[in-house]
Design a protein around this motif. Sequence first.
Motif, PDB file in Angstrom:
ATOM      1  N   GLU A 320       0.051  -1.369   4.982  1.00 39.75           N
ATOM      2  CA  GLU A 320       0.241  -1.835   3.620  1.00 39.75           C
ATOM      3  C   GLU A 320      -0.318  -0.792   2.666  1.00 39.75           C
ATOM      4  O   GLU A 320      -0.801   0.263   3.065  1.00 39.75           O
ATOM      5  CB  GLU A 320      -0.435  -3.187   3.428  1.00 39.75           C
ATOM      6  CG  GLU A 320       0.159  -4.288   4.300  1.00 39.75           C
ATOM      7  CD  GLU A 320      -0.429  -5.657   3.959  1.00 39.75           C
ATOM      8  OE1 GLU A 320      -1.353  -5.704   3.132  1.00 39.75           O
ATOM      9  OE2 GLU A 320       0.051  -6.652   4.518  1.00 39.75           O
ATOM     10  N   GLU A 321      -0.273  -1.134   1.373  1.00 38.55           N
ATOM     11  CA  GLU A 321      -0.907  -0.254   0.409  1.00 38.55           C
ATOM     12  C   GLU A 321      -2.417  -0.263   0.639  1.00 38.55           C
ATOM     13  O   GLU A 321      -2.939  -1.112   1.353  1.00 38.55           O
ATOM     14  CB  GLU A 321      -0.570  -0.697  -1.006  1.00 38.55           C
ATOM     15  CG  GLU A 321      -1.174  -2.035  -1.403  1.00 38.55           C
ATOM     16  CD  GLU A 321      -0.330  -3.210  -0.948  1.00 38.55           C
ATOM     17  OE1 GLU A 321      -0.716  -4.363  -1.234  1.00 38.55           O
ATOM     18  OE2 GLU A 321       0.712  -2.969  -0.285  1.00 38.55           O
ATOM     19  N   CYS A 322      -3.089   0.696   0.043  1.00 42.83           N
ATOM     20  CA  CYS A 322      -4.538   0.801   0.240  1.00 42.83           C
ATOM     21  C   CYS A 322      -5.222  -0.493  -0.200  1.00 42.83           C
ATOM     22  O   CYS A 322      -4.954  -1.011  -1.296  1.00 42.83           O
ATOM     23  CB  CYS A 322      -5.088   1.986  -0.553  1.00 42.83           C
ATOM     24  SG  CYS A 322      -4.483   3.581   0.051  1.00 42.83           S
ATOM     25  N   ARG A 323      -6.067  -1.009   0.685  1.00 40.25           N
ATOM     26  CA  ARG A 323      -6.772  -2.254   0.403  1.00 40.25           C
ATOM     27  C   ARG A 323      -8.259  -2.048   0.595  1.00 40.25           C
ATOM     28  O   ARG A 323      -8.692  -1.280   1.460  1.00 40.25           O
ATOM     29  CB  ARG A 323      -6.271  -3.369   1.323  1.00 40.25           C
ATOM     30  CG  ARG A 323      -4.789  -3.647   1.182  1.00 40.25           C
ATOM     31  CD  ARG A 323      -4.375  -4.841   1.993  1.00 40.25           C
ATOM     32  NE  ARG A 323      -5.146  -6.027   1.635  1.00 40.25           N
ATOM     33  CZ  ARG A 323      -4.911  -7.244   2.154  1.00 40.25           C
ATOM     34  NH1 ARG A 323      -3.939  -7.393   3.028  1.00 40.25           N
ATOM     35  NH2 ARG A 323      -5.639  -8.277   1.786  1.00 40.25           N
ATOM     36  N   SER A 356      -5.612   2.049   4.535  1.00 41.07           N
ATOM     37  CA  SER A 356      -4.223   1.598   4.663  1.00 41.07           C
ATOM     38  C   SER A 356      -4.019   1.147   6.099  1.00 41.07           C
ATOM     39  O   SER A 356      -3.806   1.972   6.997  1.00 41.07           O
ATOM     40  CB  SER A 356      -3.258   2.731   4.295  1.00 41.07           C
ATOM     41  OG  SER A 356      -1.922   2.334   4.535  1.00 41.07           O
ATOM     42  N   CYS A 489      -6.683   7.116   1.527  1.00 42.44           N
ATOM     43  CA  CYS A 489      -6.746   6.397   0.250  1.00 42.44           C
ATOM     44  C   CYS A 489      -7.807   7.023  -0.645  1.00 42.44           C
ATOM     45  O   CYS A 489      -8.799   7.579  -0.186  1.00 42.44           O
ATOM     46  CB  CYS A 489      -7.071   4.925   0.484  1.00 42.44           C
ATOM     47  SG  CYS A 489      -5.813   4.055   1.448  1.00 42.44           S
TER      48      CYS A 489
END
Length: 493
Positions: A320-323, A356, A489
């Motif tokens: 996924e997108e950076c979390r 990510s 990220c």
Amino acid sequence: MGRSLRSKVRRVYAGVLALVLGLVVAQYAALSTIETRLQQGDVVAELLQDSLEMRRFEKKFYSSREQGDVAAARDHAEAALDRVRENEVALARHASPGELEALQASLERYRTGLGEYAGLAGEQREQRVESIRNAGGEASLLTKVLSQRERENLRRGIQVSRTGLLVGTGIVLVLVLLGGGWLARRILAPLRSIEDQLWSIAAGNRNRMTAPTRDRELVSFARAFNGMLDELDARQGDLRRSERLAALGVLVSGVAHELNNPLGNISTALQLVSEEGPHGDVRLVEEWLQQAEGETARAQNIVRGLLLYSRQQPHAPRREECRPLKAILEGTLDLVRATLPVDRITIRVDPGVQVSVDPERLQQVFVNLLRNAFEAGGEDVEVRIQVQRGRLEDLHPGPGGHVVGDLVHHGADSTPAVRISVDDDGPGISDEALDHVFEPFYRGREEGGGSGLGLFLAQEIVQDHGGAIGVSRCPLGGTRFQVWLPCECGGRS
């Protein structure tokens, strides 16, 4: 499909056999030639013996004047003459042009002179003696020359045969070495390639084996081995599902208990709203309704996390997108809050650290690590989770541990990475267990202490993310698990 290894070995074997047979035939021919020359040597030796004997009896006659000596000398001359006529072809190999004719002529004169000697007297006898001596001397000289040449030819033939044997043996050795080198390239090199692939697969490489050549045996072996790997992967998938269901059973009981809190808070808030009635304090009603809404969202998150956790995941992680890593770790605590004493778990992580990853699968890793810590150390154990972000060269593990994953072993030192350390102050881990904790079905605890698949699944998930995981003893006691993840990220380090 190409030729088989068996045909290659047969070709080399047939070639070596043909070379050996050729060498044997050549030496047999050489020995036969030497045998023929020895037979010719016997003829020359007998001829020389006859010439010597006829001259001996001739000289003996001059001193004794006995007619028997003349007859004996004449008999040896006739024997020598017959020997020359019978072996003319063999003797010609050792004679120069005209020498055999000269030898026969001198033997003829010698024999004739001896036969006529008895009928002569006076000066004629003396002249005949001189003629006999000259003929005998010429015959003896020619016979000695033939004998010397025969010996020289025999010696030369033996030298040629010896040289031929050495050269033939050298050629056979060279060709055998060349055949061995060819066989090594065609057989040993592919076998070494297969050995390297087997070691790579044993080290955790998930690639399938490729046949280094098109030989039937190697192609069949590669196909059979790949079929075995496919079957193992299928069985491994079944084991993953079994472990997931086992963990899910534990989580379901905790989640059911965890849902009671938000549901109870929702019920209380709605009762308070109902008691206020339509003419109650609007501010309090809104506050209670907001509380009910927040508890509803909390329950939804708990159920969503349970569903995501129980979902079957593919081998490749869902990126996924950076979390924020902190949110993922705190979400892990929510999953185990009902089954583990989370008040004994401390998390130290910068809110700016982001990764990510597939968050649900990564949470499964930390669920397994936390369960392992409390099952091994008991509920009184303290667990500390610390996160560091930086270059891989600054985050390498210390000595004395066991690490799996290419990120640590083969990654570039400049790779941005995150290291998550999970430390406990339990009894620690033995030296013999360090190298085995990530193996499937390995259980370092006593019977009943787990299925032995939790840490194995954890290392698989981490490696699917391109990371690495390691285990070691804490400097102050207990066990330390460390997880390395690549981190591209942004955010504060």
